[in-house]
Write a protein that holds these residues in place. Structure first.
Motif, PDB file in Angstrom:
ATOM      1  N   PHE A 169       6.217  -1.446  -6.027  1.00 27.77           N
ATOM      2  CA  PHE A 169       6.021  -2.785  -5.439  1.00 27.77           C
ATOM      3  C   PHE A 169       5.847  -2.647  -3.926  1.00 27.77           C
ATOM      4  O   PHE A 169       4.911  -3.189  -3.336  1.00 27.77           O
ATOM      5  CB  PHE A 169       7.223  -3.681  -5.764  1.00 27.77           C
ATOM      6  CG  PHE A 169       7.142  -5.043  -5.124  1.00 27.77           C
ATOM      7  CD1 PHE A 169       6.536  -6.107  -5.775  1.00 27.77           C
ATOM      8  CD2 PHE A 169       7.661  -5.261  -3.845  1.00 27.77           C
ATOM      9  CE1 PHE A 169       6.439  -7.365  -5.175  1.00 27.77           C
ATOM     10  CE2 PHE A 169       7.572  -6.509  -3.234  1.00 27.77           C
ATOM     11  CZ  PHE A 169       6.962  -7.561  -3.907  1.00 27.77           C
ATOM     12  N   GLY A 170       6.767  -1.899  -3.287  1.00 28.00           N
ATOM     13  CA  GLY A 170       6.721  -1.738  -1.828  1.00 28.00           C
ATOM     14  C   GLY A 170       5.457  -1.035  -1.374  1.00 28.00           C
ATOM     15  O   GLY A 170       4.852  -1.402  -0.369  1.00 28.00           O
ATOM     16  N   GLU A 171       5.023  -0.045  -2.169  1.00 27.69           N
ATOM     17  CA  GLU A 171       3.830   0.719  -1.793  1.00 27.69           C
ATOM     18  C   GLU A 171       2.578  -0.167  -1.876  1.00 27.69           C
ATOM     19  O   GLU A 171       1.765  -0.198  -0.947  1.00 27.69           O
ATOM     20  CB  GLU A 171       3.687   1.939  -2.699  1.00 27.69           C
ATOM     21  CG  GLU A 171       2.583   2.850  -2.226  1.00 27.69           C
ATOM     22  CD  GLU A 171       2.288   3.991  -3.181  1.00 27.69           C
ATOM     23  OE1 GLU A 171       2.792   3.980  -4.318  1.00 27.69           O
ATOM     24  OE2 GLU A 171       1.523   4.879  -2.766  1.00 27.69           O
ATOM     25  N   SER A 172       2.460  -0.912  -2.978  1.00 23.41           N
ATOM     26  CA  SER A 172       1.290  -1.796  -3.132  1.00 23.41           C
ATOM     27  C   SER A 172       1.277  -2.842  -2.024  1.00 23.41           C
ATOM     28  O   SER A 172       0.234  -3.138  -1.433  1.00 23.41           O
ATOM     29  CB  SER A 172       1.321  -2.526  -4.480  1.00 23.41           C
ATOM     30  OG  SER A 172       1.363  -1.605  -5.522  1.00 23.41           O
TER      31      SER A 172
ATOM     32  N   GLU B  33      -6.302  -6.980  -5.130  1.00 25.71           N
ATOM     33  CA  GLU B  33      -5.952  -6.139  -6.294  1.00 25.71           C
ATOM     34  C   GLU B  33      -4.580  -5.497  -6.093  1.00 25.71           C
ATOM     35  O   GLU B  33      -3.779  -5.428  -7.020  1.00 25.71           O
ATOM     36  CB  GLU B  33      -7.014  -5.034  -6.471  1.00 25.71           C
ATOM     37  CG  GLU B  33      -8.315  -5.563  -7.066  1.00 25.71           C
ATOM     38  CD  GLU B  33      -9.484  -4.568  -6.924  1.00 25.71           C
ATOM     39  OE1 GLU B  33     -10.612  -4.974  -7.226  1.00 25.71           O
ATOM     40  OE2 GLU B  33      -9.263  -3.410  -6.494  1.00 25.71           O
ATOM     41  N   ARG B  34      -4.319  -5.045  -4.861  1.00 29.71           N
ATOM     42  CA  ARG B  34      -3.009  -4.438  -4.578  1.00 29.71           C
ATOM     43  C   ARG B  34      -1.890  -5.461  -4.712  1.00 29.71           C
ATOM     44  O   ARG B  34      -0.802  -5.152  -5.198  1.00 29.71           O
ATOM     45  CB  ARG B  34      -2.984  -3.851  -3.160  1.00 29.71           C
ATOM     46  CG  ARG B  34      -3.857  -2.642  -2.982  1.00 29.71           C
ATOM     47  CD  ARG B  34      -3.293  -1.479  -3.765  1.00 29.71           C
ATOM     48  NE  ARG B  34      -4.118  -0.301  -3.639  1.00 29.71           N
ATOM     49  CZ  ARG B  34      -3.715   0.921  -3.955  1.00 29.71           C
ATOM     50  NH1 ARG B  34      -2.511   1.122  -4.441  1.00 29.71           N
ATOM     51  NH2 ARG B  34      -4.514   1.949  -3.833  1.00 29.71           N
ATOM     52  N   LEU B  35      -2.163  -6.689  -4.264  1.00 30.69           N
ATOM     53  CA  LEU B  35      -1.137  -7.739  -4.385  1.00 30.69           C
ATOM     54  C   LEU B  35      -0.893  -8.070  -5.859  1.00 30.69           C
ATOM     55  O   LEU B  35       0.244  -8.339  -6.270  1.00 30.69           O
ATOM     56  CB  LEU B  35      -1.555  -8.989  -3.602  1.00 30.69           C
ATOM     57  CG  LEU B  35      -1.578  -8.829  -2.068  1.00 30.69           C
ATOM     58  CD1 LEU B  35      -2.206 -10.047  -1.396  1.00 30.69           C
ATOM     59  CD2 LEU B  35      -0.171  -8.594  -1.512  1.00 30.69           C
ATOM     60  N   ALA B  36      -1.969  -8.004  -6.657  1.00 28.68           N
ATOM     61  CA  ALA B  36      -1.818  -8.250  -8.105  1.00 28.68           C
ATOM     62  C   ALA B  36      -0.985  -7.136  -8.740  1.00 28.68           C
ATOM     63  O   ALA B  36      -0.132  -7.392  -9.605  1.00 28.68           O
ATOM     64  CB  ALA B  36      -3.203  -8.348  -8.762  1.00 28.68           C
ATOM     65  N   ASP B  37      -1.208  -5.896  -8.277  1.00 23.43           N
ATOM     66  CA  ASP B  37      -0.389  -4.768  -8.782  1.00 23.43           C
ATOM     67  C   ASP B  37       1.086  -5.012  -8.445  1.00 23.43           C
ATOM     68  O   ASP B  37       1.978  -4.775  -9.268  1.00 23.43           O
ATOM     69  CB  ASP B  37      -0.798  -3.448  -8.096  1.00 23.43           C
ATOM     70  CG  ASP B  37      -2.144  -2.949  -8.582  1.00 23.43           C
ATOM     71  OD1 ASP B  37      -2.629  -3.450  -9.606  1.00 23.43           O
ATOM     72  OD2 ASP B  37      -2.711  -2.062  -7.899  1.00 23.43           O
ATOM     73  N   ALA B  38       1.315  -5.462  -7.197  1.00 24.25           N
ATOM     74  CA  ALA B  38       2.702  -5.729  -6.760  1.00 24.25           C
ATOM     75  C   ALA B  38       3.323  -6.790  -7.668  1.00 24.25           C
ATOM     76  O   ALA B  38       4.474  -6.662  -8.100  1.00 24.25           O
ATOM     77  CB  ALA B  38       2.718  -6.173  -5.305  1.00 24.25           C
ATOM     78  N   ARG B  39       2.551  -7.823  -7.971  1.00 25.61           N
ATOM     79  CA  ARG B  39       3.083  -8.914  -8.809  1.00 25.61           C
ATOM     80  C   ARG B  39       3.491  -8.396 -10.188  1.00 25.61           C
ATOM     81  O   ARG B  39       4.533  -8.775 -10.723  1.00 25.61           O
ATOM     82  CB  ARG B  39       2.027 -10.022  -8.959  1.00 25.61           C
ATOM     83  CG  ARG B  39       2.591 -11.310  -9.528  1.00 25.61           C
ATOM     84  CD  ARG B  39       1.510 -12.350  -9.660  1.00 25.61           C
ATOM     85  NE  ARG B  39       0.955 -12.727  -8.363  1.00 25.61           N
ATOM     86  CZ  ARG B  39       1.485 -13.651  -7.567  1.00 25.61           C
ATOM     87  NH1 ARG B  39       2.561 -14.291  -7.937  1.00 25.61           N
ATOM     88  NH2 ARG B  39       0.935 -13.926  -6.418  1.00 25.61           N
ATOM     89  N   LYS B  40       2.654  -7.488 -10.735  1.00 24.75           N
ATOM     90  CA  LYS B  40       2.988  -6.926 -12.063  1.00 24.75           C
ATOM     91  C   LYS B  40       4.317  -6.172 -11.994  1.00 24.75           C
ATOM     92  O   LYS B  40       5.153  -6.270 -12.891  1.00 24.75           O
ATOM     93  CB  LYS B  40       1.868  -5.963 -12.500  1.00 24.75           C
ATOM     94  CG  LYS B  40       0.770  -6.654 -13.291  1.00 24.75           C
ATOM     95  CD  LYS B  40      -0.246  -5.629 -13.775  1.00 24.75           C
ATOM     96  CE  LYS B  40      -1.628  -6.017 -13.317  1.00 24.75           C
ATOM     97  NZ  LYS B  40      -2.522  -4.922 -13.022  1.00 24.75           N
ATOM     98  N   ASN B  41       4.501  -5.402 -10.913  1.00 26.63           N
ATOM     99  CA  ASN B  41       5.755  -4.663 -10.772  1.00 26.63           C
ATOM    100  C   ASN B  41       6.958  -5.575 -10.642  1.00 26.63           C
ATOM    101  O   ASN B  41       8.055  -5.239 -11.062  1.00 26.63           O
ATOM    102  CB  ASN B  41       5.679  -3.736  -9.555  1.00 26.63           C
ATOM    103  CG  ASN B  41       5.075  -2.402  -9.924  1.00 26.63           C
ATOM    104  OD1 ASN B  41       5.568  -1.726 -10.807  1.00 26.63           O
ATOM    105  ND2 ASN B  41       3.994  -2.059  -9.287  1.00 26.63           N
ATOM    106  N   LEU B  42       6.709  -6.753 -10.065  1.00 27.50           N
ATOM    107  CA  LEU B  42       7.801  -7.719  -9.902  1.00 27.50           C
ATOM    108  C   LEU B  42       8.355  -8.142 -11.268  1.00 27.50           C
ATOM    109  O   LEU B  42       9.572  -8.233 -11.455  1.00 27.50           O
ATOM    110  CB  LEU B  42       7.255  -8.935  -9.140  1.00 27.50           C
ATOM    111  CG  LEU B  42       8.210  -9.745  -8.293  1.00 27.50           C
ATOM    112  CD1 LEU B  42       9.065  -8.865  -7.412  1.00 27.50           C
ATOM    113  CD2 LEU B  42       7.412 -10.732  -7.439  1.00 27.50           C
TER     114      LEU B  42
END
Ligand code: FPP
Ligand code: MG
Length: 334
Positions: free
Chosen positions: A208-211, A292-301
């Motif tokens: 999450f932090g990396e994305s 796209e990176r923010l969407a990846d972060a959301r998935k990790n959330l």
């Protein structure tokens, strides 16, 4: 519209937090005192350098930890350590970049000297090591040491990239992950380490932090080409750096590589080798990649929420705030 100069961004981010967390962030004690420290340096740090800022990293410590069921009290020293580590890196970064302004104020190096700014950064880092060690969680200390190593490695890679135009997008992502994502990842993993739930939870928090860090850097690079930004237009080019937007411009039209290499380090204001349309397209491409990176972060959330098993209003509010921060960042680049 939410895109605006940076000082307002900090205030807007606070509005997305639960009121009690926003209060903790605003009141976070960043003062550094030491018996033997020259008074002038102590005053410079406490009355100017450490004041203000968006405090994104403390916010991440609090929100991620609260999402995992931890109390604000437990998280406060880590939030302080995160911001002091960030400010240590900024003290050094402004020397490297020969920056004379920071947060609309004279940078520490220009207010004092390069030597004093480097030493002040070292002092902040030493203070963080001491304070974090006193809390006794070895994994958190080791993670922070690794994050600082990543910060330095990211800066060294960026130094190698100076004055070069053949920088790939993935090389820039690597630098961003190291110099921006690493400390954000640390902030996100503190909670996971404290609840000691599973490696999977720590890993999800780290991703999450990396994305978020990579998206953050991409957004910063888009804002580098906005006239409304706090920093001078095309500051990265002035520093001899091809950023995400310029890499995208060259990717879209390889004939731009040669004229860009000629202006790296000393661009003439208003004289650019690309057209307005080319710049708009490149910014849109970077925006898509940041989204796209923010969407990846959301998935990790979602994964973090499930793995942490935390329930209750504090955890719910933290989740809503983290989602709101991601939405805010998406809006910031529209
Ligand atoms: C800002 O980048 C810089 C960083 C996020 C990291 C800087 C790291 C170091 C100098 C390594 C040393 C680290 C420590 C902890 C002593 P930027 O120049 O792109 O952003 P800016 O526009 O805000 O200056
Ligand atoms: Mg800089």
């Amino acid at each position: 519209m939410l895109r605006c100069v940076k000082p307002r961004v900090g205030a807007l981010l606070l509005e997305l937090m639960p009121a009690d967390t926003a209060g903790l962030i605003q009141r976070l004690d960043l003062r550094v005192t030491s018996k033997n420290l020259p008074r002038a340096v102590e005053n410079q740090l406490n009355d100017a350098f450490l004041v203000g800022g968006k405090k994104v990293r403390p916010a991440l410590c609090f929100l991620m930890g609260q999402l995992m069921g931890l109390s604000a009290e437990k998280l406060t020293p880590y939030a302080r350590a995160a911001e002091l580590t960030h400010m240590a890196s900024i003290a050094h970064d402004d020397v490297i970049d020969e920056a004379d302004r920071r947060r609309n104020m004279p940078s520490l190096n220009s207010a004092t000297s390069n030597a004093a700014a480097v030493l002040a950064g070292d002092l902040l880092l030493a203070r963080v090591m001491s304070e974090i060690s006193s809390l006794g969680n070895l994994l958190i200390i080791q993670d922070l040491a690794n994050a600082v190593e990543d910060l330095v490695t990211g800066e060294l890679l960026q130094l190698e990239n100076r004055k070069k135009t053949d920088i790939t997008f993935s090389a820039l992502e690597r630098v961003s992950s190291l110099k921006t994502g690493s400390l954000m990842s640390w902030c996100c993993t503190v909670g996971a380490r404290l609840v000691n739930r599973s490696d999977e939870l720590t890993h999800a928090a780290q991703l999450f932090g990396e994305s978020l860090g990579i998206a953050f850097q991409m957004i910063d690079d888009i804002l580098d080409f906005e006239v409304t930004s706090e920093k001078p237009f095309a500051q990265d080019l002035r520093e001899g750096l091809v950023n995400f937007v310029v890499a995208e411009l060259i990717h879209g039209d390889s004939t731009l590589a040669s004229p860009v290499s000629k202006i790296l380090g000393s661009p003439q204001p208003g004289v650019w080798p690309w057209t307005d349309e080319q710049l708009a397209i490149a910014k849109a491409e970077v925006r898509t990649k940041a989204s796209e990176r923010l969407a990846d972060a959301r998935k990790n959330l979602d994964t973090i929420r499930t793995l942490s098993g935390a329930t209750g209003p504090s955890s719910d509010h933290a989740l809503q705030s983290l989602e709101a921060v991601l939405s805010f960042l998406s809006l910031r680049i529209v």
